[in-house]
Design an enzyme around this catalytic site. Sequence first.
Site, PDB file in Angstrom:
ATOM      1  N   GLU A  74       0.833  -1.205   0.000  1.00  0.00           N
ATOM      2  CA  GLU A  74       0.000   0.000   0.000  1.00  0.00           C
ATOM      3  C   GLU A  74       0.868   1.256   0.000  1.00  0.00           C
ATOM      4  O   GLU A  74       0.480   2.291  -0.556  1.00  0.00           O
ATOM      5  CB  GLU A  74      -0.936  -0.003   1.207  1.00  0.00           C
ATOM      6  CG  GLU A  74      -1.862  -1.217   1.303  1.00  0.00           C
ATOM      7  CD  GLU A  74      -2.687  -1.459   0.047  1.00  0.00           C
ATOM      8  OE1 GLU A  74      -2.929  -0.499  -0.713  1.00  0.00           O
ATOM      9  OE2 GLU A  74      -3.093  -2.622  -0.177  1.00  0.00           O
ATOM     10  N   GLU A  80      -0.786  -0.714  -9.763  1.00  0.00           N
ATOM     11  CA  GLU A  80      -0.392  -1.980  -9.158  1.00  0.00           C
ATOM     12  C   GLU A  80       1.072  -2.307  -9.427  1.00  0.00           C
ATOM     13  O   GLU A  80       1.718  -2.996  -8.624  1.00  0.00           O
ATOM     14  CB  GLU A  80      -1.289  -3.118  -9.658  1.00  0.00           C
ATOM     15  CG  GLU A  80      -2.699  -3.100  -9.104  1.00  0.00           C
ATOM     16  CD  GLU A  80      -2.749  -3.210  -7.593  1.00  0.00           C
ATOM     17  OE1 GLU A  80      -1.840  -3.828  -6.995  1.00  0.00           O
ATOM     18  OE2 GLU A  80      -3.686  -2.656  -6.993  1.00  0.00           O
TER      19      GLU A  80
END
Length: 504
Positions: free
Chosen positions: A269, A298
């Site tokens: 994250e 991502e």
Amino acid sequence: MSTQNQSVLQQFHNITGKLKSYEEAIGLMQWDLRTGAPRKGAEQRAQTIGVLSGDMFKLSVSDEMGSCLDALEQPDQFQALTAADRKMVTDARKEFNRSRLIPPELYQEYVVLTSHAETVWEEAKEKADFDMFKPYLRDIVAKTQQFIDYWGVKDTRYDTLLDMYEPGMTVAKLDETFGQLRDSLVPLVQSVQASSQPEFEFLYRECPIEGQKAISLQLLKEMGYDFDAGRLDESVHPFMIGLNPGDARITTNYKTDDVASAIFSSLHEGGHALYEQNISKEFAGTPLSSGTSMGIHESQSRFWENVVGRSRPFWQHYYGLLQNTFPTQLQNVTEDMFYRAINRVEPSLIRIEADEVTYNLHIIIRYEIEKMLFNDELSVDELPRVWQEKYESYLGVRPQNDGEGVLQDVHWAGGGFGYFPSYSLGNMYAAQIMNTLRKAMPSFDDTIAQGQLLPIKEWLSEQIYQYGKLLTPSEIIMKVTGEALNPQYLVDYLTEKSKDVYGM
């Protein structure tokens, strides 16, 4: 540019700025819902989010927005715009044309539904009770099918959804790319499984949350995460929410019986957040102040979690910190033992805990199920059975309950159909970017081994982060690496690492 045209451009900026403000307010409420808001207030909060989202939707498809776009798209006017304004107009037109087709009341119903569904999903997952969540998911799928009918079907119904997360991506391209990955990685998994497995039980000894949190905070700080522009909280499913470049928040999930889980989710994250925090300040308050696609986003979370965080040089530097924090649990566990344990290849049930080699099979399963839901009329009632069958077929494991099966991910509760392929695309982008970074920074491994993570973050900021949404995914990967997306880099990276871990 004439005074009149400047006025139209200012009007366009005012509308997009207001939309961005709505987005930030809604994002803040959604973050609150998922990080400890009182459960009894969830339904009313969902209603509030629905009202604001409805207002935002109406503004995005308003006659005022349409008039601005019509004027700014005139050839002479469009060419006079800056590159940033041209990109904003192009993106706004695409969203306008798509959203204009959706009745505002249907969109508001959908937002209320998904906001409430995420809260129900948390409880259903905890109880491993798919029946509790099923009515919400059935309604979400039905409404999404309605949206596809309004938008118009591309090559397939699922193609329509893919384009929302990764512009230009199609089922045909994914089938080919995923096929290449599957054909290359399945033999690799078989070779690894035939080798002796490293010890790993020490990863699951009881480790206090306080120590895990302290390590997560230190790693985030050293990789360049700005705590004056973010914070670390706890949630059932780790996530990042970028409210603006000065407020990119992350969450993790601590497991007392898994010393590595929270560390890697924090790095993951944190990678998302670095992207959001380092977008050029000139884009603040505009639609360009976000990542260009879910796949590129991502690529950064997977890059920091795996390429950096699971590397041997990383633990050459940080293993001492981990061992000092948990001396009893990691007593007699060497750095090499730990490195091999966190990189072992083992088919498993939980996607976010999967090893790098088998991870893509988790994504392919979800991709195929979503295609079946929207292209082949698979019913929501059949999902648990199909999920179990695919896991047994692809990975040789079978969920014992729906909590570790079909309920394990939050994405469907939020209506995120078409999102999952982004994870594998991110893996491929990350490996290709790493190949280029190693050429630009020959001391890449030594830099990590010295705990000097900031030079890596600065290179990524210069090459990727600063551009926000100004460049498309294909433009970014071409600019950074000099070629289009190539899955072979991921295959080579995973093969080399597996040889190192297993001594093959």
